[in-house]
Design a protein around this motif. Structure first.
Motif, PDB file in Angstrom:
ATOM      1  N   LYS A 216     -33.295 -76.374 -20.502  1.00  0.00           N
ATOM      2  CA  LYS A 216     -32.931 -75.720 -19.425  1.00  0.00           C
ATOM      3  C   LYS A 216     -32.447 -74.411 -19.806  1.00  0.00           C
ATOM      4  CE  LYS A 216     -28.850 -76.561 -17.629  1.00  0.00           C
ATOM      5  NZ  LYS A 216     -27.769 -77.421 -16.913  1.00  0.00           N
ATOM      6  N   GLU A 217     -33.164 -73.459 -19.306  1.00  0.00           N
ATOM      7  CA  GLU A 217     -32.870 -71.869 -19.895  1.00  0.00           C
ATOM      8  C   GLU A 217     -32.581 -70.846 -18.815  1.00  0.00           C
ATOM      9  OE1 GLU A 217     -36.468 -70.844 -21.837  1.00  0.00           O
ATOM     10  OE2 GLU A 217     -36.121 -71.826 -23.785  1.00  0.00           O
ATOM     11  N   LYS A 218     -31.764 -70.155 -19.041  1.00  0.00           N
ATOM     12  CA  LYS A 218     -31.172 -69.152 -18.009  1.00  0.00           C
ATOM     13  C   LYS A 218     -32.188 -67.993 -18.161  1.00  0.00           C
ATOM     14  CE  LYS A 218     -26.738 -67.374 -16.551  1.00  0.00           C
ATOM     15  NZ  LYS A 218     -25.233 -67.153 -16.825  1.00  0.00           N
ATOM     16  N   ASN A 219     -32.625 -67.481 -16.907  1.00  0.00           N
ATOM     17  CA  ASN A 219     -33.281 -66.299 -16.551  1.00  0.00           C
ATOM     18  C   ASN A 219     -32.684 -65.377 -16.687  1.00  0.00           C
ATOM     19  OD1 ASN A 219     -35.611 -67.742 -16.416  1.00  0.00           O
ATOM     20  ND2 ASN A 219     -35.291 -68.393 -14.383  1.00  0.00           N
ATOM     21  N   ASN A 220     -33.416 -64.140 -16.383  1.00  0.00           N
ATOM     22  CA  ASN A 220     -32.504 -62.753 -16.385  1.00  0.00           C
ATOM     23  C   ASN A 220     -31.759 -62.672 -15.091  1.00  0.00           C
ATOM     24  OD1 ASN A 220     -33.518 -61.936 -19.189  1.00  0.00           O
ATOM     25  ND2 ASN A 220     -35.383 -60.784 -18.140  1.00  0.00           N
ATOM     26  N   ASP A 221     -32.308 -63.228 -14.193  1.00  0.00           N
ATOM     27  CA  ASP A 221     -31.217 -63.236 -12.902  1.00  0.00           C
ATOM     28  C   ASP A 221     -30.352 -64.114 -12.911  1.00  0.00           C
ATOM     29  OD1 ASP A 221     -32.766 -65.581 -12.504  1.00  0.00           O
ATOM     30  OD2 ASP A 221     -34.012 -65.190 -10.872  1.00  0.00           O
ATOM     31  N   GLY A 222     -29.996 -64.808 -13.721  1.00  0.00           N
ATOM     32  CA  GLY A 222     -28.779 -65.815 -13.831  1.00  0.00           C
ATOM     33  C   GLY A 222     -29.131 -67.285 -13.370  1.00  0.00           C
ATOM     34  N   GLU A 223     -30.530 -67.411 -12.853  1.00  0.00           N
ATOM     35  CA  GLU A 223     -30.854 -68.549 -12.476  1.00  0.00           C
ATOM     36  C   GLU A 223     -31.247 -69.353 -13.583  1.00  0.00           C
ATOM     37  OE1 GLU A 223     -30.639 -69.948  -9.470  1.00  0.00           O
ATOM     38  OE2 GLU A 223     -29.395 -68.083  -8.926  1.00  0.00           O
ATOM     39  N   TYR A 224     -31.394 -70.825 -13.611  1.00  0.00           N
ATOM     40  CA  TYR A 224     -31.743 -71.651 -14.783  1.00  0.00           C
ATOM     41  C   TYR A 224     -33.263 -72.121 -14.341  1.00  0.00           C
ATOM     42  CZ  TYR A 224     -27.199 -71.443 -16.555  1.00  0.00           C
ATOM     43  OH  TYR A 224     -25.919 -71.269 -17.153  1.00  0.00           O
ATOM     44  N   ARG A 225     -34.068 -72.322 -15.282  1.00  0.00           N
ATOM     45  CA  ARG A 225     -35.459 -72.721 -15.145  1.00  0.00           C
ATOM     46  C   ARG A 225     -35.472 -73.660 -16.154  1.00  0.00           C
ATOM     47  NH1 ARG A 225     -40.040 -69.055 -18.280  1.00  0.00           N
ATOM     48  NH2 ARG A 225     -38.707 -68.785 -20.190  1.00  0.00           N
ATOM     49  N   GLN A 226     -36.363 -74.967 -15.784  1.00  0.00           N
ATOM     50  CA  GLN A 226     -36.591 -76.227 -16.759  1.00  0.00           C
ATOM     51  C   GLN A 226     -38.215 -76.075 -17.124  1.00  0.00           C
ATOM     52  OE1 GLN A 226     -35.151 -80.125 -15.502  1.00  0.00           O
ATOM     53  NE2 GLN A 226     -37.354 -80.800 -15.722  1.00  0.00           N
ATOM     54  N   ILE A 227     -38.041 -76.439 -18.495  1.00  0.00           N
ATOM     55  CA  ILE A 227     -39.361 -76.327 -19.560  1.00  0.00           C
ATOM     56  C   ILE A 227     -39.531 -77.547 -19.981  1.00  0.00           C
ATOM     57  CG2 ILE A 227     -40.704 -75.098 -21.181  1.00  0.00           C
ATOM     58  CD1 ILE A 227     -38.910 -72.460 -20.429  1.00  0.00           C
ATOM     59  N   THR A 228     -40.903 -78.039 -19.997  1.00  0.00           N
ATOM     60  CA  THR A 228     -41.292 -79.317 -20.639  1.00  0.00           C
ATOM     61  C   THR A 228     -42.318 -78.912 -21.563  1.00  0.00           C
ATOM     62  OG1 THR A 228     -40.405 -80.547 -18.702  1.00  0.00           O
ATOM     63  CG2 THR A 228     -41.856 -81.487 -20.555  1.00  0.00           C
ATOM     64  N   GLU A 229     -41.874 -79.287 -22.870  1.00  0.00           N
ATOM     65  CA  GLU A 229     -43.087 -78.776 -23.852  1.00  0.00           C
ATOM     66  C   GLU A 229     -43.416 -80.552 -24.635  1.00  0.00           C
ATOM     67  OE1 GLU A 229     -40.850 -76.425 -26.161  1.00  0.00           O
ATOM     68  OE2 GLU A 229     -41.242 -74.757 -24.987  1.00  0.00           O
ATOM     69  N   LYS A 230     -44.713 -80.452 -24.959  1.00  0.00           N
ATOM     70  CA  LYS A 230     -45.053 -81.723 -25.489  1.00  0.00           C
ATOM     71  C   LYS A 230     -45.744 -81.257 -26.728  1.00  0.00           C
ATOM     72  CE  LYS A 230     -45.572 -84.384 -21.304  1.00  0.00           C
ATOM     73  NZ  LYS A 230     -46.085 -85.345 -20.579  1.00  0.00           N
ATOM     74  N   TYR A 231     -45.345 -81.822 -27.701  1.00  0.00           N
ATOM     75  CA  TYR A 231     -46.066 -81.786 -29.377  1.00  0.00           C
ATOM     76  C   TYR A 231     -46.629 -83.098 -29.849  1.00  0.00           C
ATOM     77  CZ  TYR A 231     -42.858 -77.694 -28.714  1.00  0.00           C
ATOM     78  OH  TYR A 231     -42.340 -76.501 -28.383  1.00  0.00           O
TER      79      TYR A 231
END
Length: 246
Positions: free
Chosen positions: A113-128
């Motif tokens: 859960k990362e914070k964007n430049n606009d202050g909003e949070y986005r969720q990213i899912t990565e699979k390895y």
């Protein structure tokens, strides 16, 4: 640095090889565990990521929750009966950004859960992917340590390798968080993960690229796990296993 006692650790995992790496054979396991000062709780709650929430639900009858704060990070571990990390979640208490990790028999899953430049949070899912290969010895001969009067078998491949990019994705990660993340990737205890990082020279590194390079000693983009046995000099007393990455 050589410490006074030999570590004997035994970790059993059904589908993943356990990882025990000794930077030096030294500290007694019980002492090491008490120094780590883990706090365990079974209190039910909602966590920051769906990935960790789902893992808690999946293992609710067989696992326990351990959580603590280290510097500016809140760390939560989902542990099995042997204290191997089944899943983990790390939250930066300043930015409120969160990273969770767990694995299946064929892949490691990371949710952020990362914070964007606009202050909003986005969720990213990565699979390895976890890559299993044919077992083989790496060609190293038996070694002996005359000072501690120990002998070691040859290194044997554990059939497990993970791409180095899973560690390259880490940014400004603290020591405790890195230990927890490593334990979550390989399904091992945090004590074992700490020894692994120390042995490989990755302990204390905060850059994902530096951590990945320290663990990928072969330089082929994959972090493979190897194991050997530790015995006394007459091969009559078994002291445990020792792991490393290549």
């Amino acid at each position: 640095m050589i410490k006074s006692k030999i570590i004997t650790l035994s970790v059993t995992i059904s589908t993943l090889a356990s990882v025990i790496v000794f930077s030096v054979l030294g500290v007694n396991e019980s002492v090491f565990a008490s120094e780590y000062q883990e706090k365990t709780t079974t209190e039910a709650k909602s966590y920051q990521t769906d990935l960790f929430n789902d893992a808690v639900i999946t293992y609710k009858n067989t696992a326990k929750i351990n959580q603590f704060d280290e510097n500016n990070e809140h760390i939560i571990q989902l542990l099995d009966r042997n204290n191997n990390v089944l899943a983990a979640e790390v939250t930066n208490l300043q930015t409120l950004e969160t990273m969770a990790v767990t694995r299946t028999g064929s892949e490691v899953i990371v949710e952020k859960k990362e914070k964007n430049n606009d202050g909003e949070y986005r969720q990213i899912t990565e699979k390895y992917p976890l890559i299993a290969e044919n077992s083989e010895k790496n060609g190293l001969d038996d070694l002996s340590n005359n000072l501690l009067r120990l002998k070691y078998t040859s290194w044997n491949y554990t059939n497990l390798a993970v791409g180095k990019n899973i560690f390259e994705s880490l940014v400004n990660i603290g020591i405790a968080a890195l230990i927890t993340f490593t334990a979550g990737v390989f399904g091992i205890t945090t004590i074992v993960a700490e020894l692994l990082l120390e042995y490989m020279g990755a302990y204390g590194l905060s850059s994902g690229a530096a951590i990945a390079s320290a663990l990928d000693t072969s330089g082929n983009g994959w972090i493979g796990l190897y194991v050997r046995e530790v015995w006394n000099d007459s091969w009559t007393v078994y002291h445990g296993t020792q792991h490393r990455t290549m």
